[in-house]
Scaffold this motif. Sequence first.
Motif, short mmCIF file in Angstrom:
data_model
loop_
_atom_site.label_atom_id
_atom_site.label_comp_id
_atom_site.label_asym_id
_atom_site.label_seq_id
_atom_site.Cartn_x
_atom_site.Cartn_y
_atom_site.Cartn_z
N ARG A 194 0.83 -1.19 0.00
CA ARG A 194 0.00 0.00 0.00
C ARG A 194 0.87 1.25 0.00
O ARG A 194 0.53 2.24 -0.64
CB ARG A 194 -0.92 -0.04 1.22
CG ARG A 194 -2.08 0.91 1.14
CD ARG A 194 -3.02 0.73 2.32
NE ARG A 194 -3.63 -0.58 2.37
CZ ARG A 194 -3.40 -1.48 3.33
NH1 ARG A 194 -2.60 -1.20 4.32
NH2 ARG A 194 -3.98 -2.65 3.29
N GLU A 201 0.94 7.16 -6.32
CA GLU A 201 -0.19 8.07 -6.46
C GLU A 201 0.15 9.49 -6.06
O GLU A 201 -0.31 10.44 -6.67
CB GLU A 201 -1.37 7.58 -5.62
CG GLU A 201 -1.97 6.26 -6.08
CD GLU A 201 -2.69 6.39 -7.40
OE1 GLU A 201 -3.57 7.25 -7.51
OE2 GLU A 201 -2.35 5.64 -8.34
N ASN A 202 0.89 9.66 -4.97
CA ASN A 202 1.25 11.00 -4.52
C ASN A 202 2.43 10.93 -3.56
O ASN A 202 2.27 10.73 -2.36
CB ASN A 202 0.06 11.69 -3.86
CG ASN A 202 0.24 13.18 -3.84
OD1 ASN A 202 1.31 13.69 -3.50
ND2 ASN A 202 -0.79 13.90 -4.21
N ALA A 205 2.47 13.35 -0.43
CA ALA A 205 1.54 12.96 0.64
C ALA A 205 2.06 11.73 1.36
O ALA A 205 1.99 11.64 2.59
CB ALA A 205 0.16 12.69 0.05
N PHE B 89 -3.58 18.85 3.13
CA PHE B 89 -3.12 19.75 2.07
C PHE B 89 -4.26 20.60 1.56
O PHE B 89 -5.37 20.10 1.36
CB PHE B 89 -2.52 18.95 0.91
CG PHE B 89 -1.28 18.19 1.29
CD1 PHE B 89 -0.03 18.78 1.15
CD2 PHE B 89 -1.36 16.91 1.80
CE1 PHE B 89 1.11 18.09 1.50
CE2 PHE B 89 -0.21 16.21 2.15
CZ PHE B 89 1.03 16.81 2.00
N ARG B 93 -4.31 16.18 -1.71
CA ARG B 93 -3.34 15.20 -2.19
C ARG B 93 -3.69 13.83 -1.66
O ARG B 93 -3.10 13.37 -0.68
CB ARG B 93 -1.94 15.57 -1.71
CG ARG B 93 -1.36 16.78 -2.37
CD ARG B 93 0.01 17.07 -1.83
NE ARG B 93 0.70 18.02 -2.68
CZ ARG B 93 1.40 17.70 -3.75
NH1 ARG B 93 1.53 16.44 -4.09
NH2 ARG B 93 1.98 18.62 -4.48
N LEU B 94 -4.63 13.19 -2.30
CA LEU B 94 -5.00 11.84 -1.87
C LEU B 94 -4.38 10.82 -2.81
O LEU B 94 -3.85 11.18 -3.86
CB LEU B 94 -6.53 11.71 -1.88
CG LEU B 94 -7.23 12.47 -0.76
CD1 LEU B 94 -8.72 12.56 -1.02
CD2 LEU B 94 -6.98 11.80 0.59
N PHE B 95 -4.46 9.56 -2.42
CA PHE B 95 -3.99 8.48 -3.29
C PHE B 95 -5.20 8.05 -4.11
O PHE B 95 -5.93 7.14 -3.76
CB PHE B 95 -3.42 7.34 -2.46
CG PHE B 95 -2.41 7.82 -1.44
CD1 PHE B 95 -1.30 8.55 -1.83
CD2 PHE B 95 -2.60 7.59 -0.09
CE1 PHE B 95 -0.38 9.01 -0.91
CE2 PHE B 95 -1.68 8.04 0.85
CZ PHE B 95 -0.57 8.76 0.43
N ASP B 97 -6.24 6.50 -6.70
CA ASP B 97 -6.65 5.20 -7.22
C ASP B 97 -6.98 4.21 -6.11
O ASP B 97 -7.50 3.14 -6.38
CB ASP B 97 -5.53 4.65 -8.12
CG ASP B 97 -6.08 3.81 -9.25
OD1 ASP B 97 -7.26 4.02 -9.59
OD2 ASP B 97 -5.36 2.94 -9.75
N LEU B 98 -6.69 4.57 -4.87
CA LEU B 98 -6.91 3.62 -3.77
C LEU B 98 -8.26 3.87 -3.11
O LEU B 98 -8.77 4.98 -3.13
CB LEU B 98 -5.80 3.75 -2.72
CG LEU B 98 -4.35 3.59 -3.17
CD1 LEU B 98 -3.44 3.52 -1.96
CD2 LEU B 98 -4.18 2.36 -4.03
N ASP B 102 -8.00 2.56 2.41
CA ASP B 102 -6.57 2.35 2.17
C ASP B 102 -5.80 3.66 2.28
O ASP B 102 -4.64 3.67 2.72
CB ASP B 102 -6.34 1.73 0.79
CG ASP B 102 -6.70 0.26 0.76
OD1 ASP B 102 -7.87 -0.04 1.10
OD2 ASP B 102 -5.85 -0.58 0.43
N ARG B 169 -6.96 10.72 7.43
CA ARG B 169 -5.64 10.15 7.17
C ARG B 169 -4.60 10.75 8.11
O ARG B 169 -3.75 10.04 8.65
CB ARG B 169 -5.29 10.44 5.71
CG ARG B 169 -4.08 9.78 5.18
CD ARG B 169 -3.93 10.03 3.70
NE ARG B 169 -3.60 11.42 3.40
CZ ARG B 169 -3.29 11.86 2.20
NH1 ARG B 169 -3.27 11.05 1.18
NH2 ARG B 169 -3.01 13.13 2.01
#
Lengths: 339, 274
Positions: A194, A201-202, A205, B89, B93-95, B97-98, B102, B169
Amino acid sequence: MSAPAAFLLRFALPVGIGAALLYAATLSLDPYSLTILQFVGINVILAVSLNITNGFTGLFSLGHPAFMTIGGYVTAILTMPATRKTAMLRDLPSILAAHEWPFAASLTAGGLVAALAAVIVGIPVLRLRGHYLAVATLGLIFIVQSFAVNLPGITRGALGLAGLPPVTNVWWVYLVLVLTLLTCWRVKHSSLGRTMLAIRENELAAASLGVKVARTRVLSFALGAFFAGVAGGLWAHLVTLIAPGSFSILLGFQLIVMVVLGGTGSIAGAAIAAVVLTLSTEWLRPIEEAAGLFGASQIIVAVGVILVLIFRPSGLFGTAEPNVFGAFARRRRHAQSTP
Amino acid sequence: MQISPAPLLKVERLAKNFGGVRALNGIDFALNEGDLVGLIGPNGSGKTTAFNIVTGILKPSEGRITFGGADVTGNAPETNAALGMARTFQNIRLFNDLPVVDNVMVGLHRKRGPGFLATVLGLRAAARAEAEIRQRAMAVLDILGLSGRAAERVGGLPYGDQRKVEFARALASDPRLLLLDEPTAGMNPYETADLGATIARLHRELGITILLVEHDMKMVMGICQRLVVINQGNMLAQGTPAEIRADQRVVEAYLGHGRKGGRQRGPEDVHAVG
Ligand SMILES: Nc1ncnc2c1ncn2[C@@H]1O[C@H](COP(=O)(O)OP(=O)(O)OP(=O)(O)O)[C@@H](O)[C@H]1O
Ligand SMILES: [Mg+2]
């Protein structure tokens, strides 16, 4: 579902069926088809392992041919009979020259040396920015080749090492394949995996959440390199030859194509793309020879890639696993989240 | 509340140049353990830049930052996260695709994630750690009312919910200092008030130290104990909401900037809070 039952269904059963099919294949297939079957397996190992680096973590490594060359030479030197070693490879340290290693140990050593090379290249390059990796790995291919050419006392230079013991067979290839798939699957569906996806992805972050970005990248690069090294050893002992030019940049691009087609991050996607591309190039070859259209298969593959990139930019499966496989992961996750 | 001898976060003479632009020009403020402090100022005054320097994303041109008594000036973001800083942020600024859950789980890897070997060997301990991480992430999502969307791809969520995921998060890792950069931007007044109440509640119940950048004056003044006001990179004022509201320089700074930014709140908002 109880743990042993889940293990049976998810692991033992598919492996058992696979082993039975392989056994049937060894009995019924002609030697040519058996060889193709092994190349298919090796290409799946290569594509799936490159997918750790390029798919999970979002790096762009072209370095698989370099790691295959390293793994191939290391494995070949270790498995070679001691008498041939002392006669042919004069600069080899005597501890290595005196012994003939078993195949499994040689493959592992090949993988480990390849992974070590990845760490050495990765630490300076990946600390800065991911995208320098493409250039660095491109350079690595040429550096490794020139080492192979210029160390004749260890590698026999441009001649390469011929007449290697033909120890690779379907069992070895598919054993390594299962281990590769299992490792990749576990990494992807873990906390560690993960963090790799998060970096992809970033990056900023991920770093702000305490993910050790540089270290995780080096790990994923080295893990991919390990399997490439093992695959190089399998390949060398399948064709019974390893030479400086055995694994070219072209192979590096073909592997990238498999990862991109399958979906960057999808294990099953990369595996399926590897099977389809390997078989189709093999089957198209006689056709293009008969028609006198040499290189037509390359063009067909290239057009296919462009079409996929236009209509499905994230590959056939994206990061997801196809449903059959995904269902297991989901069920497992569900079981975990309802304690 | 525990009175600590030294502040948790201390920022001294912080300055930052971007080429010729002096984005920060000597900023000083400090947060004690358990504080909830608002950092406010007109658009472009340097609030996000200050966040980026404190968390280690940018290196300061001048000045010193101490956190928990240690000098953290110029630390990498990873290091500061390990020391207990967590942030959101302004430009999400997230992930993408997850799944939502997650995204939150990533922040828990540092403390609770199993190592490489345990993962690859499929050790029972790894599975247990993974389950704990998931459970903790779900619990935090629950606080923000997002547990129903845990399995959705975060990139597909509405803007306001994405902000909440960022908040979750950051919160999940039990930070010593939580830095929130405009957590309610893009939310409607109800959502804003709701999230403001959540921030206040978390601060009260968990005693987390929070530095909050926020343009909604009603919300900031309502929940913060103290405000730090900066303007064009300079310190403008510092004090309780009542003091800031009465400060002529603050009113002028907001007036001077007119209302060019869409979400820019004017001085009437400052006074609107009774
Ligand atoms: N990376 C950068 N390069 C150059 N200039 C920058 C950079 N980041 C910020 N600036 C400038 O620094 C100043 C402060 O910007 P900053 O984003 O910190 O303001 P802010 O207080 O967060 O504003 P807002 O309320 O709009 O979010 C602005 O003039 C901005 O243009
Ligand atoms: Mg800002």
